[in-house]
Motif scaffolding. Structure first.
Motif, PDB file in Angstrom:
ATOM      1  N   GLY A 121     -31.210 -47.382  -7.080  1.00 58.84           N
ATOM      2  CA  GLY A 121     -31.878 -46.856  -8.270  1.00 58.84           C
ATOM      3  C   GLY A 121     -31.405 -45.467  -8.659  1.00 58.84           C
ATOM      4  O   GLY A 121     -31.193 -45.183  -9.840  1.00 58.84           O
ATOM      5  N   GLN A 122     -31.234 -44.580  -7.680  1.00 63.39           N
ATOM      6  CA  GLN A 122     -30.800 -43.214  -7.983  1.00 63.39           C
ATOM      7  C   GLN A 122     -29.376 -43.219  -8.548  1.00 63.39           C
ATOM      8  O   GLN A 122     -29.066 -42.473  -9.473  1.00 63.39           O
ATOM      9  N   ALA A 123     -28.519 -44.065  -7.997  1.00 62.46           N
ATOM     10  CA  ALA A 123     -27.154 -44.179  -8.513  1.00 62.46           C
ATOM     11  C   ALA A 123     -27.173 -44.678  -9.955  1.00 62.46           C
ATOM     12  O   ALA A 123     -26.388 -44.219 -10.793  1.00 62.46           O
ATOM     13  N   PHE A 124     -28.082 -45.595 -10.256  1.00 60.46           N
ATOM     14  CA  PHE A 124     -28.185 -46.127 -11.611  1.00 60.46           C
ATOM     15  C   PHE A 124     -28.636 -45.031 -12.578  1.00 60.46           C
ATOM     16  O   PHE A 124     -28.143 -44.938 -13.709  1.00 60.46           O
ATOM     17  N   SER A 168     -27.714 -37.601   0.623  1.00 60.76           N
ATOM     18  CA  SER A 168     -26.305 -37.973   0.639  1.00 60.76           C
ATOM     19  C   SER A 168     -25.765 -38.004  -0.789  1.00 60.76           C
ATOM     20  O   SER A 168     -26.423 -38.526  -1.694  1.00 60.76           O
ATOM     21  N   ILE A 169     -24.575 -37.453  -0.985  1.00 54.63           N
ATOM     22  CA  ILE A 169     -24.003 -37.435  -2.325  1.00 54.63           C
ATOM     23  C   ILE A 169     -23.252 -38.738  -2.637  1.00 54.63           C
ATOM     24  O   ILE A 169     -22.758 -38.902  -3.755  1.00 54.63           O
ATOM     25  N   ILE A 170     -23.190 -39.652  -1.664  1.00 54.58           N
ATOM     26  CA  ILE A 170     -22.531 -40.931  -1.894  1.00 54.58           C
ATOM     27  C   ILE A 170     -23.207 -41.675  -3.048  1.00 54.58           C
ATOM     28  O   ILE A 170     -22.546 -42.292  -3.892  1.00 54.58           O
ATOM     29  N   VAL A 171     -24.536 -41.589  -3.091  1.00 54.40           N
ATOM     30  CA  VAL A 171     -25.292 -42.260  -4.154  1.00 54.40           C
ATOM     31  C   VAL A 171     -24.901 -41.696  -5.514  1.00 54.40           C
ATOM     32  O   VAL A 171     -24.641 -42.443  -6.467  1.00 54.40           O
ATOM     33  N   ASP A 172     -24.849 -40.366  -5.615  1.00 52.34           N
ATOM     34  CA  ASP A 172     -24.501 -39.723  -6.879  1.00 52.34           C
ATOM     35  C   ASP A 172     -23.065 -40.044  -7.281  1.00 52.34           C
ATOM     36  O   ASP A 172     -22.784 -40.305  -8.451  1.00 52.34           O
ATOM     37  N   LEU A 173     -22.164 -40.013  -6.303  1.00 51.17           N
ATOM     38  CA  LEU A 173     -20.759 -40.310  -6.593  1.00 51.17           C
ATOM     39  C   LEU A 173     -20.599 -41.751  -7.089  1.00 51.17           C
ATOM     40  O   LEU A 173     -19.782 -42.022  -7.977  1.00 51.17           O
ATOM     41  N   LEU A 174     -21.376 -42.672  -6.527  1.00 51.74           N
ATOM     42  CA  LEU A 174     -21.317 -44.059  -6.974  1.00 51.74           C
ATOM     43  C   LEU A 174     -21.773 -44.166  -8.425  1.00 51.74           C
ATOM     44  O   LEU A 174     -21.138 -44.857  -9.243  1.00 51.74           O
ATOM     45  N   GLY A 175     -22.869 -43.482  -8.757  1.00 47.48           N
ATOM     46  CA  GLY A 175     -23.368 -43.498 -10.130  1.00 47.48           C
ATOM     47  C   GLY A 175     -22.368 -42.909 -11.110  1.00 47.48           C
ATOM     48  O   GLY A 175     -22.152 -43.448 -12.204  1.00 47.48           O
ATOM     49  N   ILE A 176     -21.735 -41.799 -10.716  1.00 49.47           N
ATOM     50  CA  ILE A 176     -20.727 -41.164 -11.567  1.00 49.47           C
ATOM     51  C   ILE A 176     -19.526 -42.091 -11.748  1.00 49.47           C
ATOM     52  O   ILE A 176     -18.998 -42.237 -12.862  1.00 49.47           O
ATOM     53  N   ALA A 177     -19.079 -42.724 -10.658  1.00 49.21           N
ATOM     54  CA  ALA A 177     -17.912 -43.608 -10.719  1.00 49.21           C
ATOM     55  C   ALA A 177     -18.165 -44.795 -11.649  1.00 49.21           C
ATOM     56  O   ALA A 177     -17.334 -45.116 -12.509  1.00 49.21           O
TER      57      ALA A 177
END
Length: 240
Positions: A121-124, A168-177
């Motif tokens: 959800g956060q990545a979305f 973790s910034i992995i979630v944010d990076l996934l959303g940005i990607a």
């Protein structure tokens, strides 16, 4: 009267934003009331494929953790930027907006399998913020009254804030990607020499979600036409 006013305000929220944010709030409420547990919601490919628990493909986008600062922070940004997109560049294009949801969710699910994320959800939310920010590059942002920057930097500022909170910034990076993939295929590549539109909303989705009343080809969205009231990520168009 207060109930009627609240109901009217709620029904004025665009349909996709209303449906998604309501689903997120109700899911979190159900977990808080111990009607369901996060273990029934998280993304697990084995349970989806072997036990046919297909609802996990959706529910992992609906739970943002227990009620607290992180939940409220995500809900505010989700509601704000989802609504701004739906009332802005997707105005009168509900089917295209739904297709963006499906495309982003599918891509995120595929990528999520490789980085072992159980809730997306956060990545979305970051994906929605990224797409809005790239479509409104001239808007000046003010974050918590401390930082001033232009809209395209907002996803990176949020990632830095997430890092400060110990997430973790992995979630944010996934959303940005994923947001960048959609933005490139929808807004950049079609305008390149030899480019074209690869993302086309299926006719069945258009038939289900678009109505003649919604179509308005002459509408020119402005970033100022947006839901206000939140100091987090407040924006102003340059020269405005």
């Amino acid at each position: 009267m207060a109930y009627q006013t609240l109901q009217q305000e709620y029904l004025q929220i665009p349909v996709v934003t209303r449906a998604y944010t309501t689903a997120c709030v109700l899911t979190t409420a159900a977990v808080q009331l111990e009607i369901i547990t996060p273990f029934q919601l998280y993304f697990n490919p084995d349970l989806i494929l072997k036990n046919y628990q297909v609802w996990r493909l959706i529910t992992n986008f609906l739970f943002f953790g227990p009620v607290g600062f992180n939940f409220l922070f995500n809900m505010i940004f989700l509601y704000r930027y989802c609504r701004m997109l739906e009332e802005g560049s997707f105005r009168g294009r509900t089917a295209d907006f739904v297709f963006m949801f499906l495309f982003g969710g599918l891509l995120m699910t595929i990528f999520g399998m490789f980085v072992s994320l159980v809730f997306l959800g956060q990545a979305f939310t970051i994906m929605l913020v990224y797409i809005w920010s790239r479509r409104n590059p001239n808007v000046r942002m003010n974050f918590f009254g401390l930082l001033n920057f232009q809209a395209p930097f907002l996803p990176w500022v949020l990632m830095g804030f997430s890092l400060l909170l110990g997430n973790s910034i992995i979630v944010d990076l996934l959303g940005i990607a994923v947001g960048h993939v959609y933005y490139f295929l929808e807004d950049v590549f079609p305008n390149q020499p030899g480019g074209g539109r690869w993302l086309k909303t299926p006719s069945i989705i258009k038939m289900l979600f678009d109505t003649p009343e919604e179509e308005d080809p002459n509408y020119n969205p402005l970033p100022e036409d947006r839901p206000g009231g939140f100091a987090w990520g407040e924006g102003r168009r340059l020269g405005g």
